[in-house]
Write a protein that holds these residues in place. Structure first.
Motif, PDB file in Angstrom:
ATOM      1  N   LEU A   1      -1.600 -52.379   2.865  1.00 16.74           N
ATOM      2  CA  LEU A   1      -2.058 -51.000   2.004  1.00 16.74           C
ATOM      3  C   LEU A   1      -2.068 -51.165   0.431  1.00 16.74           C
ATOM      4  N   VAL A   2      -3.222 -50.583  -0.015  1.00 13.23           N
ATOM      5  CA  VAL A   2      -3.365 -50.429  -1.451  1.00 13.23           C
ATOM      6  C   VAL A   2      -3.576 -48.956  -1.754  1.00 13.23           C
ATOM      7  N   PRO A   3      -2.557 -48.554  -2.554  1.00 11.78           N
ATOM      8  CA  PRO A   3      -2.516 -47.238  -3.045  1.00 11.78           C
ATOM      9  C   PRO A   3      -3.617 -47.199  -4.448  1.00 11.78           C
ATOM     10  N   VAL A   4      -4.684 -46.727  -4.299  1.00 14.07           N
ATOM     11  CA  VAL A   4      -5.595 -46.561  -5.558  1.00 14.07           C
ATOM     12  C   VAL A   4      -6.134 -45.163  -5.630  1.00 14.07           C
ATOM     13  N   GLY A   5      -6.726 -44.997  -6.786  1.00  8.80           N
ATOM     14  CA  GLY A   5      -7.663 -44.016  -6.969  1.00  8.80           C
ATOM     15  C   GLY A   5      -9.037 -44.165  -6.094  1.00  8.80           C
TER      16      GLY A   5
ATOM     17  N   SER B   1     -11.736 -61.346  -8.012  1.00 12.90           N
ATOM     18  CA  SER B   1     -10.164 -61.498  -8.341  1.00 12.90           C
ATOM     19  C   SER B   1      -9.372 -60.672  -7.893  1.00 12.90           C
ATOM     20  N   GLN B   2      -9.994 -59.527  -7.754  1.00 14.72           N
ATOM     21  CA  GLN B   2      -8.911 -58.298  -7.399  1.00 14.72           C
ATOM     22  C   GLN B   2      -8.729 -58.491  -5.772  1.00 14.72           C
ATOM     23  N   ALA B   3      -9.781 -59.066  -5.004  1.00 13.30           N
ATOM     24  CA  ALA B   3      -9.708 -59.428  -3.596  1.00 13.30           C
ATOM     25  C   ALA B   3      -8.588 -60.461  -3.463  1.00 13.30           C
ATOM     26  N   ALA B   4      -8.429 -61.240  -4.600  1.00 12.65           N
ATOM     27  CA  ALA B   4      -7.736 -62.539  -4.542  1.00 12.65           C
ATOM     28  C   ALA B   4      -6.157 -61.690  -4.696  1.00 12.65           C
ATOM     29  N   ASP B   5      -5.969 -60.788  -5.616  1.00  9.89           N
ATOM     30  CA  ASP B   5      -4.638 -60.332  -5.668  1.00  9.89           C
ATOM     31  C   ASP B   5      -4.110 -59.774  -4.317  1.00  9.89           C
ATOM     32  N   ILE B   6      -5.051 -59.057  -3.999  1.00 13.65           N
ATOM     33  CA  ILE B   6      -4.739 -58.218  -2.358  1.00 13.65           C
ATOM     34  C   ILE B   6      -4.444 -59.317  -1.279  1.00 13.65           C
ATOM     35  N   ALA B   7      -5.432 -60.105  -1.390  1.00 11.75           N
ATOM     36  CA  ALA B   7      -5.272 -61.293   0.005  1.00 11.75           C
ATOM     37  C   ALA B   7      -4.116 -62.185  -0.345  1.00 11.75           C
TER      38      ALA B   7
ATOM     39  N   LEU C   1       3.481 -54.557  -7.523  1.00 11.81           N
ATOM     40  CA  LEU C   1       2.782 -53.867  -8.587  1.00 11.81           C
ATOM     41  C   LEU C   1       2.262 -54.799  -9.674  1.00 11.81           C
ATOM     42  N   LEU C   2       1.236 -54.829  -9.544  1.00 10.88           N
ATOM     43  CA  LEU C   2       0.526 -56.064 -10.273  1.00 10.88           C
ATOM     44  C   LEU C   2      -0.056 -55.681 -11.695  1.00 10.88           C
ATOM     45  N   ILE C   3       0.428 -56.303 -12.892  1.00 15.53           N
ATOM     46  CA  ILE C   3      -0.269 -55.771 -14.239  1.00 15.53           C
ATOM     47  C   ILE C   3      -1.178 -56.667 -14.386  1.00 15.53           C
ATOM     48  N   ALA C   4      -2.583 -56.383 -14.353  1.00 12.60           N
ATOM     49  CA  ALA C   4      -3.633 -57.044 -14.096  1.00 12.60           C
ATOM     50  C   ALA C   4      -4.030 -57.485 -15.580  1.00 12.60           C
ATOM     51  N   ASP C   5      -3.582 -58.317 -16.060  1.00 14.32           N
ATOM     52  CA  ASP C   5      -3.626 -58.772 -17.886  1.00 14.32           C
ATOM     53  C   ASP C   5      -5.282 -59.542 -17.645  1.00 14.32           C
ATOM     54  N   LEU C   6      -5.505 -60.321 -16.542  1.00  9.06           N
ATOM     55  CA  LEU C   6      -6.573 -61.440 -16.620  1.00  9.06           C
ATOM     56  C   LEU C   6      -7.883 -60.417 -16.229  1.00  9.06           C
ATOM     57  N   GLN C   7      -7.454 -59.260 -15.368  1.00 11.33           N
ATOM     58  CA  GLN C   7      -8.690 -58.389 -15.220  1.00 11.33           C
ATOM     59  C   GLN C   7      -8.989 -57.740 -16.590  1.00 11.33           C
ATOM     60  N   ALA C   8      -8.055 -57.291 -17.315  1.00 12.22           N
ATOM     61  CA  ALA C   8      -8.312 -56.530 -18.470  1.00 12.22           C
ATOM     62  C   ALA C   8      -9.297 -57.502 -19.460  1.00 12.22           C
TER      63      ALA C   8
ATOM     64  N   ILE D   1       2.620 -53.460   0.503  1.00 13.08           N
ATOM     65  CA  ILE D   1       1.879 -52.759  -0.443  1.00 13.08           C
ATOM     66  C   ILE D   1       1.523 -53.758  -1.655  1.00 13.08           C
ATOM     67  N   LEU D   2       0.433 -53.692  -2.046  1.00 13.40           N
ATOM     68  CA  LEU D   2       0.072 -54.327  -3.309  1.00 13.40           C
ATOM     69  C   LEU D   2      -0.999 -53.316  -4.259  1.00 13.40           C
ATOM     70  N   THR D   3      -0.496 -53.009  -5.519  1.00 14.87           N
ATOM     71  CA  THR D   3      -1.813 -52.323  -6.036  1.00 14.87           C
ATOM     72  C   THR D   3      -1.405 -52.897  -7.609  1.00 14.87           C
ATOM     73  N   GLY D   4      -2.197 -52.246  -8.418  1.00 12.78           N
ATOM     74  CA  GLY D   4      -2.155 -52.850  -9.900  1.00 12.78           C
ATOM     75  C   GLY D   4      -3.018 -51.977 -10.707  1.00 12.78           C
ATOM     76  N   ASP D   5      -2.759 -52.170 -12.162  1.00 15.28           N
ATOM     77  CA  ASP D   5      -3.382 -51.599 -13.379  1.00 15.28           C
ATOM     78  C   ASP D   5      -3.569 -52.570 -14.278  1.00 15.28           C
ATOM     79  N   ARG D   6      -4.820 -52.294 -14.992  1.00 16.87           N
ATOM     80  CA  ARG D   6      -5.207 -53.239 -15.937  1.00 16.87           C
ATOM     81  C   ARG D   6      -4.457 -52.807 -17.237  1.00 16.87           C
ATOM     82  N   PRO D   7      -3.977 -53.466 -17.922  1.00 20.15           N
ATOM     83  CA  PRO D   7      -2.843 -53.171 -19.363  1.00 20.15           C
ATOM     84  C   PRO D   7      -3.917 -53.034 -20.583  1.00 20.15           C
TER      85      PRO D   7
ATOM     86  N   ASP E   1     -12.023 -44.433  -7.237  1.00 22.38           N
ATOM     87  CA  ASP E   1     -12.964 -45.201  -7.877  1.00 22.38           C
ATOM     88  C   ASP E   1     -12.859 -46.822  -7.547  1.00 22.38           C
ATOM     89  N   GLN E   2     -11.476 -46.863  -6.954  1.00 22.21           N
ATOM     90  CA  GLN E   2     -11.180 -48.174  -6.456  1.00 22.21           C
ATOM     91  C   GLN E   2     -11.633 -48.578  -5.080  1.00 22.21           C
ATOM     92  N   LEU E   3     -12.137 -47.670  -4.341  1.00 22.71           N
ATOM     93  CA  LEU E   3     -12.447 -47.692  -2.871  1.00 22.71           C
ATOM     94  C   LEU E   3     -13.439 -48.748  -2.798  1.00 22.71           C
TER      95      LEU E   3
HETATM   96  N1  TRP Z   1      -8.940 -52.578 -10.915  1.00 22.46           N
HETATM   97  C1  TRP Z   1      -7.736 -51.794 -10.923  1.00 22.46           C
HETATM   98  C2  TRP Z   1      -7.849 -50.748 -12.130  1.00 22.46           C
HETATM   99  O1  TRP Z   1      -8.830 -50.907 -12.950  1.00 22.46           O
HETATM  100  C3  TRP Z   1      -6.491 -53.024 -11.049  1.00 22.46           C
HETATM  101  C4  TRP Z   1      -6.107 -53.731  -9.954  1.00 22.46           C
HETATM  102  C5  TRP Z   1      -6.161 -55.212 -10.306  1.00 22.46           C
HETATM  103  C6  TRP Z   1      -5.834 -53.579  -8.860  1.00 22.46           C
HETATM  104  N2  TRP Z   1      -6.027 -55.910  -9.117  1.00 22.46           N
HETATM  105  C7  TRP Z   1      -5.482 -54.883  -8.221  1.00 22.46           C
HETATM  106  C8  TRP Z   1      -5.696 -52.423  -8.016  1.00 22.46           C
HETATM  107  C9  TRP Z   1      -5.252 -55.229  -7.069  1.00 22.46           C
HETATM  108  C10 TRP Z   1      -5.339 -52.748  -6.691  1.00 22.46           C
HETATM  109  C11 TRP Z   1      -5.205 -53.932  -6.105  1.00 22.46           C
HETATM  110  O2  TRP Z   1      -6.863 -49.993 -12.141  1.00 22.46           O
END
Ligand code: TRP
Length: 348
Positions: free
Chosen positions: A145-149, A133-139, A38-45, A5-11, A151-153
């Protein structure tokens, strides 16, 4: 083989009830059955907060506290910080060749966010490509499996496209992920107008003190035509009941409550008081654990440091295989018997 499982949140701020119902609860329930990252996505933020680097940095600890307080066990799940794994940025660069600008502009979540954030015509390029970049996180983590809300589909869909394209061109190296959406995939904000969102200021945070939670519930949008206690009320579209649907575990009691509200004779204030109780049952222990953990930030930083190191080793392995498959290891000698040197065909 155990799946990942990988998933994450923007800080960009503390986590809220929407995160909890949409994804965090699933992560907590699955953390022992999967290799969980669990990825804390500071670059994405930074893609839409480029001018607030200190704030993003401070929020990393807040998100980590939310994870741990809510029930993520650092002995079984690994928390990683995105910027601590530069190989993810490298992989993003390779993936950018596998997606068109038109496809990026069609991503419905990106479209929503562009509208919401009022970028107008001035969209940061990094923002438009953050799904890559999120695809790179996951791949990079070869997640299954990516548990998300909900909006992330669209992000997972785009990841699957990129992974397929990559595997077709360079060889089957990457894993096609699947999204896992929680039972409550989209929790509305307390205003009932839209989804719960840090940026819209309509969220109940996991770290909100009890009086703040009460105050927010009392302000919640209900049925605007339910003036007097005796009046019959509407349950559908009534935010208080949407929240009870999400968080009341006694389904029988909830159905009885709905019945009384529909018939008339149950006031908004009484239902709200019940919701406050239900939320407190969930939030009080989280708040207590958070307070406890916040006393030892060094310990939390250690968890992040060790997690990021473990995660980086995983991504590094993927990126090495990717480089090899993409012929980006210029020193590789072609093996005479099996791999005759082949001139690249000149373009016609
Ligand atoms: N986009 C997600 C959000 O806004 C955060 C996120 C970054 C993420 N990388 C991810 C979620 C990889 C799932 C998988 O909350």
């Amino acid at each position: 083989m155990r799946q990942t499982i990988l998933t994450g949140d923007r800080p960009t701020g503390p986590l809220h009830l929407g995160h909890y119902a949409g994804s965090l609860l699933a992560r907590i329930e699955l953390q022992r059955a999967y290799d969980t990252y669990l990825l804390i996505a500071d670059l994405q933020a930074l893609t839409d907060h480029a001018d607030q680097p200190e704030q993003i940095h401070l929020n990393i600890l807040e998100i980590a506290l939310d994870y741990l307080a809510a029930g993520i066990d650092p002995e079984v799940a690994t928390i990683v910080v995105q910027s601590g794994i530069p190989e993810l940025a490298e992989l993003t660069g390779y993936f950018l060749n596998l997606v068109t600008v038109a496809r990026l502009e069609r991503n419905p979540t990106i479209k929503d966010e562009i509208r919401q954030k009022g970028f107008g015509g001035d969209i940061p390029a990094g923002f438009l490509v953050y799904p890559v970049s999120q695809a790179a996180d996951i791949a990079g983590f070869k997640a299954h499996l990516v548990p998300v809300g909900a909006d992330q589909l669209p992000m997972i869909e785009q990841t699957v496209e990129i992974v397929r394209r990559f595997n077709r061109i360079y060889g089957a190296i990457l894993v096609e992920p699947e999204a896992l959406v929680g039972r409550v995939s989209r929790l509305p904000g307390i205003d009932g107008q839209s989804k719960m969102s840090k940026s819209l200021g309509n969220a109940i945070h996991l770290s909100d003190p009890q009086d703040v939670v009460s105050h927010k519930v009392m302000r919640m949008y209900t049925d605007p035509r339910h003036f007097r206690v005796e009046d019959p009320g509407e349950v559908e579209g009534n935010v208080v009941f949407t929240y009870l649907d999400a968080f009341e575990t006694d389904r029988g009691a909830l159905e009885a409550l709905k019945e009384r509200y529909r018939k008339g004779g149950l006031g908004d204030v009484a239902v709200k008081h019940h919701l406050i109780e239900v939320l407190e049952r969930l939030l009080a222990p989280i708040r207590a654990r958070r307070r406890e953990l916040a006393r030892d930030p060094e310990r939390v930083m250690r968890i992040l440091r060790e997690g990021t190191e473990r995660g980086r080793a995983v991504v590094r392995r993927t990126v090495l295989a990717v480089r090899y498959a993409m012929h980006l290891d210029y020193e590789r000698q072609p093996r005479a018997e099996t791999e005759p040197t082949q001139a690249i065909e000149p373009p016609r």
